[in-house]
Design an enzyme around this catalytic site. Structure first.
Site, short mmCIF file in Angstrom:
data_model
loop_
_atom_site.label_atom_id
_atom_site.label_comp_id
_atom_site.label_asym_id
_atom_site.label_seq_id
_atom_site.Cartn_x
_atom_site.Cartn_y
_atom_site.Cartn_z
N ARG A 92 -7.04 12.61 1.29
CA ARG A 92 -5.94 13.07 2.14
C ARG A 92 -4.59 12.48 1.73
O ARG A 92 -3.55 12.99 2.09
CB ARG A 92 -6.22 12.75 3.61
CG ARG A 92 -6.14 11.28 3.93
CD ARG A 92 -6.32 11.03 5.41
NE ARG A 92 -7.70 11.23 5.82
CZ ARG A 92 -8.21 10.66 6.92
NH1 ARG A 92 -7.45 9.93 7.69
NH2 ARG A 92 -9.47 10.85 7.24
N HIS B 127 0.92 6.24 1.93
CA HIS B 127 1.64 7.20 2.77
C HIS B 127 2.84 7.83 2.08
O HIS B 127 3.42 8.78 2.60
CB HIS B 127 1.95 6.58 4.13
CG HIS B 127 0.67 6.29 4.86
ND1 HIS B 127 -0.24 7.29 5.14
CD2 HIS B 127 0.09 5.13 5.26
CE1 HIS B 127 -1.31 6.75 5.72
NE2 HIS B 127 -1.14 5.45 5.80
N ASN C 284 0.86 -1.19 0.00
CA ASN C 284 0.00 0.00 0.00
C ASN C 284 0.89 1.25 0.00
O ASN C 284 1.72 1.42 0.90
CB ASN C 284 -0.89 -0.06 1.25
CG ASN C 284 -1.83 1.13 1.33
OD1 ASN C 284 -1.44 2.26 1.09
ND2 ASN C 284 -3.07 0.87 1.71
N ARG D 248 -9.58 8.08 -0.57
CA ARG D 248 -10.54 8.47 0.47
C ARG D 248 -11.40 9.62 -0.01
O ARG D 248 -11.00 10.38 -0.89
CB ARG D 248 -9.80 8.89 1.75
CG ARG D 248 -9.06 7.76 2.42
CD ARG D 248 -8.47 8.22 3.74
NE ARG D 248 -9.46 8.21 4.78
CZ ARG D 248 -9.57 7.27 5.73
NH1 ARG D 248 -8.70 6.29 5.79
NH2 ARG D 248 -10.52 7.33 6.62
N GLU E 153 -10.97 -9.38 3.29
CA GLU E 153 -9.69 -9.08 3.93
C GLU E 153 -9.95 -8.97 5.42
O GLU E 153 -10.80 -8.18 5.85
CB GLU E 153 -9.11 -7.77 3.38
CG GLU E 153 -7.77 -7.44 4.04
CD GLU E 153 -7.01 -6.33 3.35
OE1 GLU E 153 -7.16 -6.17 2.12
OE2 GLU E 153 -6.26 -5.62 4.04
N HIS F 211 -3.55 -4.81 7.94
CA HIS F 211 -3.67 -3.62 8.79
C HIS F 211 -2.74 -3.73 9.99
O HIS F 211 -2.87 -4.66 10.78
CB HIS F 211 -5.10 -3.34 9.27
CG HIS F 211 -5.30 -1.87 9.48
ND1 HIS F 211 -4.85 -1.20 10.59
CD2 HIS F 211 -5.85 -0.91 8.68
CE1 HIS F 211 -5.13 0.08 10.48
NE2 HIS F 211 -5.73 0.29 9.33
N HIS G 23 -5.69 3.61 -1.41
CA HIS G 23 -7.02 3.93 -0.86
C HIS G 23 -7.37 5.36 -1.27
O HIS G 23 -6.72 6.31 -0.85
CB HIS G 23 -6.94 3.81 0.68
CG HIS G 23 -8.23 4.03 1.39
ND1 HIS G 23 -8.37 3.84 2.74
CD2 HIS G 23 -9.46 4.42 0.95
CE1 HIS G 23 -9.63 4.11 3.11
NE2 HIS G 23 -10.29 4.47 2.04
N GLU H 222 -8.76 0.49 -2.62
CA GLU H 222 -9.59 0.49 -1.41
C GLU H 222 -10.52 1.69 -1.48
O GLU H 222 -10.08 2.81 -1.79
CB GLU H 222 -8.73 0.62 -0.15
CG GLU H 222 -7.83 -0.56 0.09
CD GLU H 222 -6.94 -0.34 1.31
OE1 GLU H 222 -6.13 -1.23 1.58
OE2 GLU H 222 -7.04 0.72 1.96
N THR I 55 -8.22 3.31 8.73
CA THR I 55 -9.45 2.51 8.76
C THR I 55 -9.50 1.78 10.11
O THR I 55 -8.72 0.87 10.35
CB THR I 55 -9.44 1.51 7.59
OG1 THR I 55 -9.01 2.20 6.43
CG2 THR I 55 -10.81 0.93 7.36
N1 PXP Z 1 -5.92 -3.21 4.32
C1 PXP Z 1 -6.86 -2.24 4.37
C2 PXP Z 1 -8.24 -2.57 3.92
C3 PXP Z 1 -6.54 -0.94 4.79
O1 PXP Z 1 -7.50 0.01 4.83
C4 PXP Z 1 -5.20 -0.66 5.13
C5 PXP Z 1 -4.82 0.75 5.51
O2 PXP Z 1 -5.01 1.58 4.43
C6 PXP Z 1 -4.26 -1.69 5.04
C7 PXP Z 1 -4.64 -2.97 4.66
C8 PXP Z 1 -2.83 -1.47 5.34
O3 PXP Z 1 -2.66 -1.14 6.70
P1 PXP Z 1 -1.27 -0.59 7.16
O4 PXP Z 1 -1.05 0.69 6.44
O5 PXP Z 1 -1.45 -0.43 8.64
O6 PXP Z 1 -0.23 -1.63 6.81
#
Ligand code: PXP
Length: 255
Positions: free
Chosen positions: A52, A13, A10, A48, A154, A197, A46, A73, A104
Site C-alpha cells: 500500500r 508515507h 521511515n 507490506r 524495537e 511508533h 515497510h 520492516e 502496525t
Molecule cells: N517502527 C515500526 C516497527 C513501525 O511499524 C512503524 C510504522 O511503520 C514505525 C516504527 C514508525 O511509526 P510512525 O510512522 O508512527 O512514526
C-alpha cells in the site's frame, strides 16, 4: 551525527502520497536523500503484503541510492524472507501485519510465535542481516526475542503516545514506565534496544531520555510535518529534541 541515540526516518508515507495519484511524485528515494542531509542515521521502509505504500521497485531503488543503512520492516512470511535475503538490508525489523489495519497496531507475539520466528532469525542472521523484533514493552516478549537469537528489539511506543494525545497523564506515566523498565531489562539480557511508533515533537523527549535506547524510528509525524515546514526542518527539529532530552537526562543522572 555524533549522538549515541540514532534516528531512523521511515519514508513509507511519502509513497502513500505518491500512490494516491500514481506516477512518481513525491519520490521516497528523494525523501531518503533529504533525510540523510538532515541528519538521519538510517532509512526505514515497510514493504507490506498489499504494497500500500513502499513497493518492490522502491526497495530496489533505495538499496541502490542510499549511503545510509536501510531497515526493512516486514511480516514473517516466506515471500518477505525471500525479498530480504535478495537485498540484504542492514537490518530487518519483523512486525506483525494484519491486512485490515491502518498501521502496525501492536507488537509481535514472539512468545507465542517462537517456533515460526526462529527460522527467520536464523536465515537473516546467517546472511549478516541484523534482526530486530517489534514487540510490546513486556519482559515475556523480551525473553522470547532473546531466546530465538534476535540481537535487537524495537519497543512499541504507540500506547504511550496515544495516552499523551488523549491527555491521560496517569496512563502516559504508566506506559512510559513500561518502556523504561523494558529497556533496562532488555539491555541487561543483552538485547540492543530500539523504540518507535507514534512519536512526535511532544512525545519524543521522555523516550529519548531512556539511556538504554540506542535508536528511535519515526515516520508518520515527520512526513506530516514536512507539509508545513519541509522534511529537512522537521528532521532537524526532531533530532535536536532527541539530543537535548538525552543530554539533559545524562546531566541529571551524573549530578
Ligand atoms: N517502527 C515500526 C516497527 C513501525 O511499524 C512503524 C510504522 O511503520 C514505525 C516504527 C514508525 O511509526 P510512525 O510512522 O508512527 O512514526
Amino acid at each position: 551525527m555524533s549522538s549515541d541515540l540514532r534516528l531512523g526516518v521511515n519514508i513509507d508515507h511519502v509513497a502513500t502520497i505518491r500512490n494516491a495519484r500514481g506516477g512518481g511524485h513525491p519520490d521516497p528515494v528523494r525523501a531518503a536523500r533529504a533525510a540523510a542531509q538532515a541528519g538521519a542515521d538510517s532509512i526505514v521502509a515497510h514493504l507490506r503484503e498489499d504494497r500500500r505504500h513502499i513497493g518492490d521497485n522502491d526497495l530496489i531503488r533505495l538499496m541502490e541510492a542510499l549511503d545510509l543503512p536501510l531497515t526493512l520492516e516486514m511480516a514473517a512470511t516466506d515471500e518477505m524472507l525471500d525479498i530480504a535475503l535478495r537485498h540484504c538490508p542492514e537490518t530487518v525489523c519483523i512486525v506483525p501485519e494484519k491486512r485490515e489495519e491502518r498501521t502496525t497496531e501492536g507488537g509481535l507475539d514472539v512468545a507465542a510465535g517462537h517456533n515460526h520466528l526462529t527460522r527467520f532469525v536464523e536465515a537473516l542472521s546467517s546472511s549478516r542481516v541484523i534482526v530486530s523484533m517489534f514487540i510490546e514493552p513486556d519482559p515475556r516478549q523480551l525473553d522470547a526475542s532473546r531466546s530465538i537469537g534476535a540481537p535487537a528489539v524495537e519497543l512499541h511506543t504507540g500506547a504511550y503516545c496515544e495516552a499523551v494525545i488523549a491527555g491521560d497523564d496517569r496512563l502516559a506515566d504508566q506506559e512510559l514506565a513500561r518502556i523504561t523498565e523494558a529497556s533496562r531489562y532488555g539491555a541487561e539480557i543483552g538485547l540492543e534496544i530500539h523504540a518507535g511508533h507514534g512519536l512526535t515533537f511532544d512525545t519524543v523527549g521522555p523516550v529519548a531520555a531512556i539511556a538504554e535506547i540506542v535508536e528511535l524510528n519515526i515516520g508518520h509525524f515527520l512526513i506530516g510535518e514536512a507539509i508545513f515546514g519541509g522534511l529537512e526542518s522537521a528532521i532537524i527539529r526532531m533530532r535536536s529534541l532527541m539530543d537535548k532530552a538525552r543530554a539533559d537526562a545524562a546531566g541529571s543522572a551524573s549530578a
